[in-house]
Design a protein around this motif. Structure first.
Motif, PDB file in Angstrom:
ATOM      1  N   LYS A 120      -6.758   1.944 -14.009  1.00 56.46           N
ATOM      2  CA  LYS A 120      -7.596   1.517 -12.885  1.00 56.46           C
ATOM      3  C   LYS A 120      -7.314   0.057 -12.511  1.00 56.46           C
ATOM      4  O   LYS A 120      -8.223  -0.719 -12.214  1.00 56.46           O
ATOM      5  N   GLU A 121      -6.046  -0.308 -12.568  1.00 60.70           N
ATOM      6  CA  GLU A 121      -5.650  -1.655 -12.181  1.00 60.70           C
ATOM      7  C   GLU A 121      -5.226  -1.666 -10.722  1.00 60.70           C
ATOM      8  O   GLU A 121      -5.023  -0.621 -10.110  1.00 60.70           O
ATOM      9  N   LYS A 122      -5.084  -2.877 -10.176  1.00 57.81           N
ATOM     10  CA  LYS A 122      -4.737  -3.023  -8.774  1.00 57.81           C
ATOM     11  C   LYS A 122      -3.426  -3.783  -8.618  1.00 57.81           C
ATOM     12  O   LYS A 122      -3.014  -4.530  -9.493  1.00 57.81           O
ATOM     13  N   ILE A 123      -2.795  -3.562  -7.478  1.00 55.54           N
ATOM     14  CA  ILE A 123      -1.698  -4.432  -7.083  1.00 55.54           C
ATOM     15  C   ILE A 123      -2.307  -5.782  -6.730  1.00 55.54           C
ATOM     16  O   ILE A 123      -3.370  -5.856  -6.103  1.00 55.54           O
ATOM     17  N   CYS A 124      -1.677  -6.865  -7.134  1.00 55.89           N
ATOM     18  CA  CYS A 124      -2.216  -8.187  -6.819  1.00 55.89           C
ATOM     19  C   CYS A 124      -1.141  -9.056  -6.180  1.00 55.89           C
ATOM     20  O   CYS A 124       0.055  -8.843  -6.386  1.00 55.89           O
ATOM     21  N   ILE A 125      -1.596 -10.011  -5.396  1.00 57.73           N
ATOM     22  CA  ILE A 125      -0.722 -11.003  -4.777  1.00 57.73           C
ATOM     23  C   ILE A 125      -1.119 -12.366  -5.324  1.00 57.73           C
ATOM     24  O   ILE A 125      -2.290 -12.753  -5.247  1.00 57.73           O
ATOM     25  N   PHE A 151      -6.688  -3.032   1.863  1.00 58.13           N
ATOM     26  CA  PHE A 151      -5.623  -2.233   1.258  1.00 58.13           C
ATOM     27  C   PHE A 151      -5.807  -2.100  -0.255  1.00 58.13           C
ATOM     28  O   PHE A 151      -4.875  -1.712  -0.961  1.00 58.13           O
ATOM     29  N   ASP A 152      -7.013  -2.453  -0.737  1.00 63.81           N
ATOM     30  CA  ASP A 152      -7.328  -2.375  -2.165  1.00 63.81           C
ATOM     31  C   ASP A 152      -6.363  -3.228  -2.987  1.00 63.81           C
ATOM     32  O   ASP A 152      -5.907  -2.831  -4.060  1.00 63.81           O
ATOM     33  N   ILE A 153      -6.050  -4.414  -2.460  1.00 64.30           N
ATOM     34  CA  ILE A 153      -5.165  -5.364  -3.132  1.00 64.30           C
ATOM     35  C   ILE A 153      -5.985  -6.577  -3.556  1.00 64.30           C
ATOM     36  O   ILE A 153      -6.868  -7.026  -2.823  1.00 64.30           O
ATOM     37  N   GLU A 154      -5.697  -7.085  -4.732  1.00 64.46           N
ATOM     38  CA  GLU A 154      -6.437  -8.236  -5.254  1.00 64.46           C
ATOM     39  C   GLU A 154      -5.631  -9.523  -5.062  1.00 64.46           C
ATOM     40  O   GLU A 154      -4.416  -9.544  -5.262  1.00 64.46           O
ATOM     41  N   ILE A 155      -6.321 -10.588  -4.664  1.00 69.35           N
ATOM     42  CA  ILE A 155      -5.695 -11.899  -4.502  1.00 69.35           C
ATOM     43  C   ILE A 155      -5.989 -12.744  -5.740  1.00 69.35           C
ATOM     44  O   ILE A 155      -7.140 -12.876  -6.151  1.00 69.35           O
ATOM     45  N   ASP A 209      -8.321 -12.860   1.457  1.00 70.96           N
ATOM     46  CA  ASP A 209      -9.003 -11.923   0.564  1.00 70.96           C
ATOM     47  C   ASP A 209      -9.540 -10.717   1.327  1.00 70.96           C
ATOM     48  O   ASP A 209      -9.445  -9.572   0.853  1.00 70.96           O
ATOM     49  N   GLU A 210     -10.123 -10.984   2.496  1.00 69.82           N
ATOM     50  CA  GLU A 210     -10.696  -9.894   3.281  1.00 69.82           C
ATOM     51  C   GLU A 210      -9.609  -8.946   3.769  1.00 69.82           C
ATOM     52  O   GLU A 210      -9.807  -7.728   3.808  1.00 69.82           O
ATOM     53  N   ASP A 248       0.830  -1.203   0.000  1.00 65.89           N
ATOM     54  CA  ASP A 248       0.000   0.000   0.000  1.00 65.89           C
ATOM     55  C   ASP A 248       0.869   1.259   0.000  1.00 65.89           C
ATOM     56  O   ASP A 248       0.627   2.198  -0.767  1.00 65.89           O
ATOM     57  N   ARG A 249       1.895   1.275   0.840  1.00 61.85           N
ATOM     58  CA  ARG A 249       2.804   2.433   0.880  1.00 61.85           C
ATOM     59  C   ARG A 249       3.577   2.566  -0.427  1.00 61.85           C
ATOM     60  O   ARG A 249       3.797   3.677  -0.920  1.00 61.85           O
TER      61      ARG A 249
END
Length: 237
Positions: free
Chosen positions: A59-64, A133-137, A127-128, A40-41
């Motif tokens: 409008k993409e997200k960081i994902c793990i 942190f607005d991160i996608e799994i 996931d929750e 997030d940082r």
């Protein structure tokens, strides 16, 4: 007595329930306190330094990307369903908590069947946590670790440590690990990702090939069925 072997050829490690719970706890603690806040940082800093960073523009997200280890797929308390090891009172209480009507005379198997029919949608703790942190799994398909770039990193890291480990002391092993990580550049990471994308494309082509064969077989079956119907009609006439 020989120790059972895993699919990889290594001896199987049998963990107790307590050990599994501790791994789950440590994993979720790491995710909550270290991984997600760091990402997030990092995202915030990137958007400040690079206003046109793709995450904002597209409008993409960081994902793990994670595998299917049991501690990756632990359900939230709200989405857990009764187990067969539960007694009738525990199952009844679950049904009451979820506003599911039942008859007191129901047997344990009937109560379980009812709870499965009203099972809530699965929600995973991982996931929750990431959502905060607005991160996608992204979960890999089962037994498809070849699609995870980190697997190549683990392989190279373990090889490096194995080749340089001469003291077999934990502190020295830790130093070797950090040395490898500090020397791990963007070129190596890009190569790992490119390698995975090649396999991904091969899997897609294989899926398309199988679908094409299935469609052709279905078309042949339809033709045969039409022919049988025509023959039956001719015989009736």
């Amino acid at each position: 007595m020989e120790q059972p072997m895993s699919a990889s050829g290594r001896p199987k490690i049998n963990l107790s329930d307590f050990q599994k719970d501790m791994i789950r706890y440590e994993f979720h603690l790491l995710l909550t306190e270290r991984v997600c806040p760091t990402l997030d940082r990092m995202t915030t800093r990137l958007l400040v330094d690079f206003p046109d960073f793709p995450i904002k523009r597209q409008k993409e997200k960081i994902c793990i990307v994670i595998g299917n280890a049991t501690w990756h797929s632990q359900l939230t308390d709200a989405s857990k369903i009764p187990l067969r090891s539960w007694n009738k009172n525990q199952i009844r209480q679950w049904l009451i908590d979820h506003s599911v009507p039942f008859i007191d005379q129901y047997s344990k198997s009937e109560l379980l069947e009812l709870s499965y029919a009203y099972a809530p949608e699965k929600e995973y703790i991982v996931d929750e946590t990431a959502k905060q942190f607005d991160i996608e799994i992204i979960r890999l398909p089962v037994r498809h670790c070849i699609l995870n770039p980190i697997e190549m990193c683990w392989t190279e890291l373990k090889k490096s440590v194995r080749d340089q480990n001469t003291t077999f002391k934990l502190k020295d092993v830790e130093k070797l690990i950090w040395n490898w990580l500090n020397n791990c550049d963007s070129t190596f990471i890009s190569n790992c990702i490119d390698h995975v994308q090649v396999y991904e494309e091969n899997f897609k082509k294989a899926d398309q090939f199988i679908e094409q064969i299935e469609n052709e077989l279905n078309d042949d079956d339809n033709i045969d069925n039409d022919s049988d119907l025509t023959e039956d009609e001719d015989e009736d006439q």
